[in-house]
Design a protein around this motif. Structure first.
Motif, short mmCIF file in Angstrom:
data_model
loop_
_atom_site.label_atom_id
_atom_site.label_comp_id
_atom_site.label_asym_id
_atom_site.label_seq_id
_atom_site.Cartn_x
_atom_site.Cartn_y
_atom_site.Cartn_z
N LEU A 36 7.41 -3.64 -8.74
CA LEU A 36 6.80 -2.72 -7.79
C LEU A 36 5.59 -3.38 -7.13
CD1 LEU A 36 6.02 1.06 -8.26
CD2 LEU A 36 4.25 -0.46 -7.40
N ALA A 37 5.61 -3.44 -5.81
CA ALA A 37 4.47 -3.98 -5.07
C ALA A 37 3.60 -2.83 -4.59
CB ALA A 37 4.95 -4.81 -3.88
N SER A 38 2.35 -2.81 -5.05
CA SER A 38 1.42 -1.77 -4.62
C SER A 38 0.62 -2.30 -3.43
CB SER A 38 0.48 -1.40 -5.77
OG SER A 38 -0.59 -0.61 -5.33
N ALA A 72 -0.47 -5.53 -8.06
CA ALA A 72 -1.49 -5.04 -7.12
C ALA A 72 -1.28 -5.64 -5.73
CB ALA A 72 -2.87 -5.42 -7.64
N GLY A 73 -1.92 -5.02 -4.74
CA GLY A 73 -1.83 -5.51 -3.37
C GLY A 73 -2.20 -6.99 -3.30
N GLY A 74 -1.35 -7.78 -2.66
CA GLY A 74 -1.65 -9.21 -2.52
C GLY A 74 -1.06 -10.08 -3.62
N GLU A 75 -0.67 -9.49 -4.73
CA GLU A 75 -0.14 -10.32 -5.83
C GLU A 75 1.26 -10.84 -5.50
OE1 GLU A 75 -2.53 -8.70 -9.80
OE2 GLU A 75 -0.41 -8.23 -9.58
N LEU A 76 2.10 -9.94 -5.01
CA LEU A 76 3.45 -10.36 -4.61
C LEU A 76 3.55 -10.45 -3.10
CD1 LEU A 76 5.86 -8.21 -6.84
CD2 LEU A 76 5.35 -10.64 -7.09
N VAL A 77 3.02 -9.41 -2.45
CA VAL A 77 3.04 -9.36 -0.98
C VAL A 77 1.70 -8.76 -0.51
CG1 VAL A 77 5.53 -9.14 -0.67
CG2 VAL A 77 4.19 -7.08 -1.02
N PHE A 80 -0.34 -4.63 3.39
CA PHE A 80 0.32 -3.93 4.50
C PHE A 80 1.76 -4.39 4.73
CE2 PHE A 80 -4.24 -3.43 6.18
CZ PHE A 80 -4.39 -2.21 5.53
N GLN A 81 2.27 -5.23 3.83
CA GLN A 81 3.68 -5.67 3.98
C GLN A 81 4.58 -5.11 2.89
OE1 GLN A 81 3.92 -9.94 4.75
NE2 GLN A 81 2.19 -9.69 6.17
N VAL A 82 4.06 -4.10 2.20
CA VAL A 82 4.85 -3.49 1.12
C VAL A 82 6.14 -2.86 1.66
CG1 VAL A 82 4.84 -1.59 -0.56
CG2 VAL A 82 2.92 -3.19 -0.49
N GLN A 195 -7.92 -2.41 11.07
CA GLN A 195 -7.07 -2.17 9.90
C GLN A 195 -7.39 -3.23 8.85
OE1 GLN A 195 -4.21 0.30 9.64
NE2 GLN A 195 -2.43 -0.98 9.34
N ILE A 196 -8.07 -2.82 7.80
CA ILE A 196 -8.51 -3.76 6.75
C ILE A 196 -8.10 -3.18 5.40
CG2 ILE A 196 -10.53 -4.90 5.72
CD1 ILE A 196 -12.02 -4.38 8.37
N PRO A 197 -7.46 -3.99 4.53
CA PRO A 197 -7.09 -3.47 3.20
C PRO A 197 -8.32 -3.07 2.40
CG PRO A 197 -6.10 -5.64 3.60
CD PRO A 197 -7.07 -5.39 4.71
N GLY A 198 -8.14 -2.12 1.49
CA GLY A 198 -9.24 -1.58 0.69
C GLY A 198 -10.16 -2.64 0.09
N GLY A 199 -9.54 -3.67 -0.47
CA GLY A 199 -10.30 -4.71 -1.16
C GLY A 199 -11.20 -5.54 -0.25
N ASP A 200 -10.94 -5.51 1.06
CA ASP A 200 -11.69 -6.37 2.00
C ASP A 200 -12.73 -5.60 2.81
OD1 ASP A 200 -10.06 -8.40 1.13
OD2 ASP A 200 -8.66 -8.22 2.82
#
Ligand code: CA
Length: 364
Positions: A36-38, A72-77, A80-82, A195-200
Motif C-alpha cells: 500500500l502506497a500512502s 509512507a509517501g515517497g517511499e515507493l512512489v 501525489f502519484q499514488v 501544491q506541496i506534499p504535507g512533509g514539505d
C-alpha cells in the motif's frame, strides 16, 4: 485446529486473536501480500495511521493470510502519484486524498471534499447511503481503481498566514499551499495556489517561498510545526467541511481477491474511517489549547471573504459542469443531496450546536 488450540492454551495469550482467526476464513484461503502506497508521512499518525489500522485488521481477520505492507509517501512512489501507481498496478493499494488529482479531472474532488460542500457526517452519509459511492466507483472505473472511503478529518482549519487576511484584497498575489479544487476557487480571487506534499510545507513556509499554508487542523498542524513559522491561524477551512480519505484498490487485483477478503478489506476500511474522525475529535482540542498558549493568533475568516469565495466556488462548479459531463453527472445529484442535508441539519443539529457551543445559556 488441535495444534492451534494447544498453542493457545500453552500461554500464547497475546497471539490469541491471530490464532483464533482462521476459524472465520476458510482454511484454503490464499496467502496474499500486498503493498500500500500512502500519500502521507508517518509522522501523521491520524491520517497515515488509518492505512495501518486497515493492514492490522485485515491481517488479524484473516489469521495473517492477507498481509498489507504500508509505505509512507515517497517511499515507493511520490505522494501525489499514488493514484497512478494503483492505476498502473505498480502497487495493489493506495491511501490518498482524491482531490489531489483534480488536475486529471475535477470530479475527483467529490471523493474528498469540495469547497462549501458536506461536513464529515454528511460526506459519510452521501458515500454510504446517499448514492455517492456508486457514483464515485463508476467514475474511478476508468482509472482501474475500486475506491473505498477510509477516514475523515472533520472540518479543517483555514491555515497559517504570515500576515492577516482582512479582506478579499489581501488574497491577491498570496502564495499559498492549498490542494485541490480550493486552489482553483482562490485563483479566481487572485491567490496563487501551490501544491506541496504535507512533509514539505514547513520548509517552504519557513523560507518564505510561500506566504501561507493550509494542512489539516490543530493536531496535525502542530506536529508539522507551522505555528513556529506563521502567526495567524484562520478558520474555518471552508474548502474542507468534511474531507474524506480513500483507499484505492487496483481493479484487476480486486477482481482476483477472494470475496471474503474483499469483505474484510471493506470492513477494515469502515473501521479506520470511524477511527480517524474519533482520533481527530479527541486530539484537536488539546492541540488547539497548546497552540494558543504558544502565541498562535486565532482569526475567523470575515463574512466578506467567505461570501466572495462561496460565490466563486459555485460559479466554478456550474462552469465545470457545463463543459465536463463526468463532473456534471456527479455534481447534480451531489448538489441535491447537499441541499437536503442543509435543510435537515439547520433544524435540530444546528439548534443544538448553537446552544451548547455558546455555553448552554450558563454564565461561565
Ligand atoms: Ca486541508
Amino acid at each position: 485446529m488441535e495444534r492451534r488450540s494447544f498453542l493457545k492454551k500453552a500461554g500464547a495469550g497475546l497471539a490469541a486473536t491471530t490464532l483464533a482467526a482462521p476459524a472465520i476464513v476458510h482454511a484454503q484461503s490464499p496467502q496474499i501480500k500486498w503493498r500500500l502506497a500512502s500519500s502521507f508521512p508517518k509522522s501523521l499518525d491520524t491520517i497515515y495511521g488509518a492505512a495501518e489500522t486497515v493492514a492490522k485488521r485485515v491481517a488479524a481477520a484473516t489469521g495473517g493470510r492477507f498481509q498489507i505492507q504500508v509505505f509512507a509517501g515517497g517511499e515507493l512512489v511520490p505522494p501525489f502519484q499514488v493514484l497512478d501507481a494503483v492505476k498502473d498496478g505498480t502497487v495493489e493499494l493506495g491511501h490518498s486524498a482524491s482531490y489531489y488529482y483534480v488536475g486529471k479531472d475535477p470530479a475527483f474532488a467529490f471523493d474528498t471534499a469540495v469547497p462549501f460542500g458536506l461536513n464529515s457526517r454528511q460526506q459519510t452519509a452521501w458515500m454510504y447511503e446517499g448514492g455517492g459511492l456508486e457514483l464515485m466507483r463508476e467514475f474511478f472505473k476508468e482509472y482501474n481503481i475500486v475506491n473505498i472511503p477510509c477516514g475523515n478529518t472533520g472540518a479543517q482549519m483555514g491555515g497559517w498566514y504570515r500576515k492577516e487576511i482582512k479582506s478579499v484584497e489581501d488574497l491577491k498575489g498570496l502564495k499559498m499551499r492549498i490542494g485541490g479544487f480550493a486552489g482553483q476557487v482562490l485563483t479566481r480571487l487572485g491567490l496563487v495556489p501551490q501544491q506541496i506534499p504535507g512533509g514539505d510545507i514547513y520548509p517552504s513556509l519557513e523560507k518564505g517561498t510561500i506566504d501561507a499554508a493550509e494542512w489539516v487542523g490543530p493536531y496535525d498542524d502542530e506536529k508539522l510545526g507551522f505555528n513556529k513559522v506563521a502567526k495567524y491561524y484562520y478558520y474555518p477551512g471552508w474548502w474542507e467541511g468534511g474531507p474524506q480519505l480513500s483507499i484505492y484498490v487496483n481493479q484487476k487485483q480486486w477482481d482476483g481477491l477472494p470475496k471474503d477478503y474483499q469483505n474484510i478489506l471493506e470492513a477494515a476500511c469502515a473501521e479506520a474511517h470511524v477511527e480517524m474522525q474519533a482520533r481527530y475529535d479527541v486530539r484537536n482540542p488539546a492541540a488547539l489549547k497548546r497552540l494558543v498558549a504558544s502565541g498562535t493568533q486565532l482569526r475567523p475568516f470575515s463574512r466578506e471573504v467567505m461570501a466572495a469565495c462561496y460565490k466563486e466556488a459555485f460559479a466554478l462548479y456550474e462552469e465545470t459542469a457545463a463543459k465536463n459531463p463526468k463532473f456534471k453527472k456527479i455534481y447534480e445529484p451531489w448538489k441535491k443531496f447537499r441541499d437536503d442535508q442543509y435543510l435537515w441539519f439547520r433544524v435540530a443539529e444546528n439548534a443544538f450546536d448553537n446552544f451548547v457551543y455558546s455555553g448552554g445559556g450558563q454564565k461561565k
